[in-house]
Design a protein around this motif. Structure first.
Motif, PDB file in Angstrom:
ATOM      1  N   ILE A 201       0.844  -1.203   0.000  1.00 15.77           N
ATOM      2  CA  ILE A 201       0.000   0.000   0.000  1.00 15.77           C
ATOM      3  C   ILE A 201       0.876   1.249   0.000  1.00 15.77           C
ATOM      4  CG2 ILE A 201      -1.794   1.288   1.233  1.00 15.77           C
ATOM      5  CD1 ILE A 201      -2.751  -1.317   2.421  1.00 15.77           C
ATOM      6  N   ASP A 202       0.593   2.149  -0.934  1.00 15.07           N
ATOM      7  CA  ASP A 202       1.427   3.344  -1.090  1.00 15.07           C
ATOM      8  C   ASP A 202       1.429   4.199   0.168  1.00 15.07           C
ATOM      9  OD1 ASP A 202       3.049   4.930  -3.041  1.00 15.07           O
ATOM     10  OD2 ASP A 202       1.625   6.461  -2.394  1.00 15.07           O
ATOM     11  N   LYS A 203       2.560   4.836   0.405  1.00 11.32           N
ATOM     12  CA  LYS A 203       2.707   5.610   1.645  1.00 11.32           C
ATOM     13  C   LYS A 203       1.743   6.787   1.722  1.00 11.32           C
ATOM     14  CE  LYS A 203       6.929   8.042   0.074  1.00 11.32           C
ATOM     15  NZ  LYS A 203       7.386   7.159  -1.021  1.00 11.32           N
ATOM     16  N   SER A 204       1.269   7.275   0.576  1.00  8.42           N
ATOM     17  CA  SER A 204       0.349   8.423   0.613  1.00  8.42           C
ATOM     18  C   SER A 204      -0.945   8.092   1.369  1.00  8.42           C
ATOM     19  CB  SER A 204       0.032   8.889  -0.814  1.00  8.42           C
ATOM     20  OG  SER A 204      -0.551   7.842  -1.545  1.00  8.42           O
ATOM     21  N   PHE A 205      -1.302   6.804   1.462  1.00  6.83           N
ATOM     22  CA  PHE A 205      -2.513   6.408   2.198  1.00  6.83           C
ATOM     23  C   PHE A 205      -2.214   6.089   3.665  1.00  6.83           C
ATOM     24  CE2 PHE A 205      -3.082   4.745  -2.210  1.00  6.83           C
ATOM     25  CZ  PHE A 205      -4.050   5.654  -2.614  1.00  6.83           C
ATOM     26  N   GLN A 216      -8.222   5.795   6.087  1.00  2.00           N
ATOM     27  CA  GLN A 216      -8.535   4.590   6.878  1.00  2.00           C
ATOM     28  C   GLN A 216      -9.468   3.667   6.096  1.00  2.00           C
ATOM     29  OE1 GLN A 216      -9.909   5.506  10.820  1.00  2.00           O
ATOM     30  NE2 GLN A 216      -8.105   6.745  11.310  1.00  2.00           N
ATOM     31  N   ILE A 217     -10.453   4.272   5.434  1.00  3.07           N
ATOM     32  CA  ILE A 217     -11.399   3.462   4.647  1.00  3.07           C
ATOM     33  C   ILE A 217     -10.671   2.780   3.490  1.00  3.07           C
ATOM     34  CG2 ILE A 217     -13.403   3.597   3.095  1.00  3.07           C
ATOM     35  CD1 ILE A 217     -14.390   5.926   4.971  1.00  3.07           C
ATOM     36  N   ILE A 218      -9.814   3.533   2.815  1.00  5.98           N
ATOM     37  CA  ILE A 218      -9.076   2.984   1.664  1.00  5.98           C
ATOM     38  C   ILE A 218      -8.162   1.840   2.111  1.00  5.98           C
ATOM     39  CG2 ILE A 218      -7.250   3.495  -0.019  1.00  5.98           C
ATOM     40  CD1 ILE A 218      -8.517   6.362  -0.205  1.00  5.98           C
ATOM     41  N   GLU A 224      -8.644  -5.843   3.027  1.00 10.26           N
ATOM     42  CA  GLU A 224      -9.690  -6.856   2.869  1.00 10.26           C
ATOM     43  C   GLU A 224      -9.671  -7.454   1.455  1.00 10.26           C
ATOM     44  OE1 GLU A 224     -13.882  -6.777   5.001  1.00 10.26           O
ATOM     45  OE2 GLU A 224     -13.935  -5.688   3.121  1.00 10.26           O
ATOM     46  N   LEU A 225      -9.536  -6.578   0.466  1.00  5.89           N
ATOM     47  CA  LEU A 225      -9.461  -7.039  -0.931  1.00  5.89           C
ATOM     48  C   LEU A 225      -8.285  -7.998  -1.111  1.00  5.89           C
ATOM     49  CD1 LEU A 225     -10.246  -6.651  -4.042  1.00  5.89           C
ATOM     50  CD2 LEU A 225      -8.432  -4.935  -4.057  1.00  5.89           C
ATOM     51  N   ALA A 226      -7.115  -7.585  -0.625  1.00  6.20           N
ATOM     52  CA  ALA A 226      -5.919  -8.414  -0.780  1.00  6.20           C
ATOM     53  C   ALA A 226      -6.131  -9.777  -0.128  1.00  6.20           C
ATOM     54  CB  ALA A 226      -4.710  -7.706  -0.168  1.00  6.20           C
ATOM     55  N   HIS A 227      -6.621  -9.765   1.112  1.00  3.83           N
ATOM     56  CA  HIS A 227      -6.800 -11.033   1.821  1.00  3.83           C
ATOM     57  C   HIS A 227      -7.807 -11.927   1.111  1.00  3.83           C
ATOM     58  CE1 HIS A 227      -5.049  -9.379   5.866  1.00  3.83           C
ATOM     59  NE2 HIS A 227      -4.140  -9.582   4.935  1.00  3.83           N
ATOM     60  N   ASN A 228      -8.878 -11.311   0.598  1.00  2.00           N
ATOM     61  CA  ASN A 228      -9.880 -12.110  -0.115  1.00  2.00           C
ATOM     62  C   ASN A 228      -9.316 -12.712  -1.394  1.00  2.00           C
ATOM     63  OD1 ASN A 228     -11.823 -11.732   1.816  1.00  2.00           O
ATOM     64  ND2 ASN A 228     -12.736  -9.953   0.795  1.00  2.00           N
ATOM     65  N   HIS A 250      -5.668  -4.096  12.090  1.00  2.00           N
ATOM     66  CA  HIS A 250      -6.415  -4.417  10.879  1.00  2.00           C
ATOM     67  C   HIS A 250      -5.762  -5.535  10.071  1.00  2.00           C
ATOM     68  CE1 HIS A 250      -8.409  -0.711  12.075  1.00  2.00           C
ATOM     69  NE2 HIS A 250      -9.437  -1.155  11.360  1.00  2.00           N
ATOM     70  N   LYS A 251      -4.850  -6.275  10.734  1.00  2.00           N
ATOM     71  CA  LYS A 251      -4.305  -7.527  10.177  1.00  2.00           C
ATOM     72  C   LYS A 251      -3.440  -7.335   8.935  1.00  2.00           C
ATOM     73  CE  LYS A 251      -6.420 -10.168  13.238  1.00  2.00           C
ATOM     74  NZ  LYS A 251      -6.130  -9.358  14.431  1.00  2.00           N
TER      75      LYS A 251
END
Ligand code: C2E
Ligand code: MG
Ligand code: MG
Ligand code: MG
Length: 286
Positions: A201-205, A216-218, A224-228, A250-251
């Motif tokens: 995940i890019d540092k900007s987020f 936080q939402i992103i 969740e997307l990655a894990h799924n 958030h795992k």
């Protein structure tokens, strides 16, 4: 014609150094000497297991000690290397240096997975695959200990060729990571096809997680997307304890950022690692 990333880099470059085209030309010529004259150096930044605080990975990040300008950051010269046909030699040098470092750490009883950044140009180089396999053999480094970090934009250039080559690397056992995830133009359909293990995940987020609810939402949705999809997640740009704890809750598997450690020369990182004892539970990382 510039790629989008190169265009961004040009803007950053001009803003930071305010160089005119004459100076830019001299930088292009200087870069040609940089590799052969030993002006490049690789720094290493640790990535920790966010659940155990154990240091398990490092990212190799190139630095240029310019004789007159001092330290030139990679965002100011990688795009020049890409545009002037020097990126293949540069990546090969970084890759070999990282493998040699892997061996030095092994000799000290420190086993880390090392990540190397790969450019779009490298994915188009017909000799790149053979070079990597040859280097792993001659340094006797298991492929499983190497991660290739590739940006979405590097793949977008020529997706079919990139997917084919990355599959071969994956077949060898290397880890493939999508760098700066969320900032490129790739679609979810493309992500589905990519032979990757990990999203970074890019540092900007990540940098503003503490105060920015949208971030936080992103980040939550991306994890969740990655894990799924069966992928693991690395967060870069962890700058405070809040982000580190939030990501652990958030795992998110791995974390990297100035709050944990800045990129350091190999020797400095070795001392830092020995202080951490790198063994989970034995000593807190922070
Ligand atoms: P990247 O691959 O996304 O690497 C992460 C960048 O974020 C590094 O910048 C790192 O120092 C920085 N960073 C890490 N944690 C934090 C943090 O908490 N806060 C902030 N503000 N920054 C953080 P660096 O070393 O300047 O490298 C910039 C980019 O240059 C890299 O981004 C990568 O795209 C490129 N690069 C670096 N080394 C190489 C290389 O050997 N080959 C290629 N092709 N590109 C490289
Ligand atoms: Mg990277
Ligand atoms: Mg990145
Ligand atoms: Mg980046």
């Amino acid at each position: 014609h510039y790629t989008r990333k190169a265009r961004q880099a040009v803007q950053i470059y001009h803003a930071d150094l305010d160089v005119n085209s004459v100076e830019r030309l001299s930088l292009i010529n200087d870069l040609k000497k940089a590799i052969s004259c030993g002006q490049l150096e690789v720094f290493y930044q640790p990535k920790i297991n966010l659940q155990s605080n154990e240091v398990t990975h490092v990212e190799a990040l190139v630095r240029w000690q310019h004789p007159k300008l001092g330290m030139v950051p990679p965002d100011n010269f990688i795009y020049i290397a890409e545009q002037t046909g020097q990126i293949n030699a540069l990546t090969q040098w970084v890759f070999s240096t990282a493998l040699a470092q892997y061996k030095s750490w092994c000799a000290l009883g420190i086993t880390l997975n090392i990540a190397v950044n790969i450019s779009a140009e490298n994915l188009k180089d017909p000799d790149f695959y053979a070079f990597v396999c040859q280097a792993l053999t001659s340094y006797q480094v298991p492929a499983e200990k190497i991660t290739l970090e590739v940006t979405e934009s590097a793949v977008v250039d020529d997706p079919e060729a990139a997917i084919a080559l990355l599959s071969k690397f994956k077949g060898q056992g290397m880890r493939i990571s999508i760098d700066d995830y969320g900032t490129g133009y790739s679609s979810l359909a493309q992500l589905k096809q990519l032979p990757v293990h990990e999203l970074k995940i890019d540092k900007s987020f990540v940098q503003k997680l503490k105060d920015d609810e949208d971030d936080q939402i992103i980040v939550r949705s991306t994890i969740e997307l990655a894990h799924n999809m069966g992928l693991s997640v690395v967060a870069e740009g962890i700058e405070d304890d809040y982000a580190k704890c939030w990501l652990a809750e958030h795992k998110c598997e791995l974390g990297q950022g100035y709050f944990i450690s800045r990129p350091k020369p190999a020797l400095e990182l070795t001392s830092w690692l020995q202080e951490q004892k790198i063994i989970a539970g034995e000593k807190e990382v922070l």
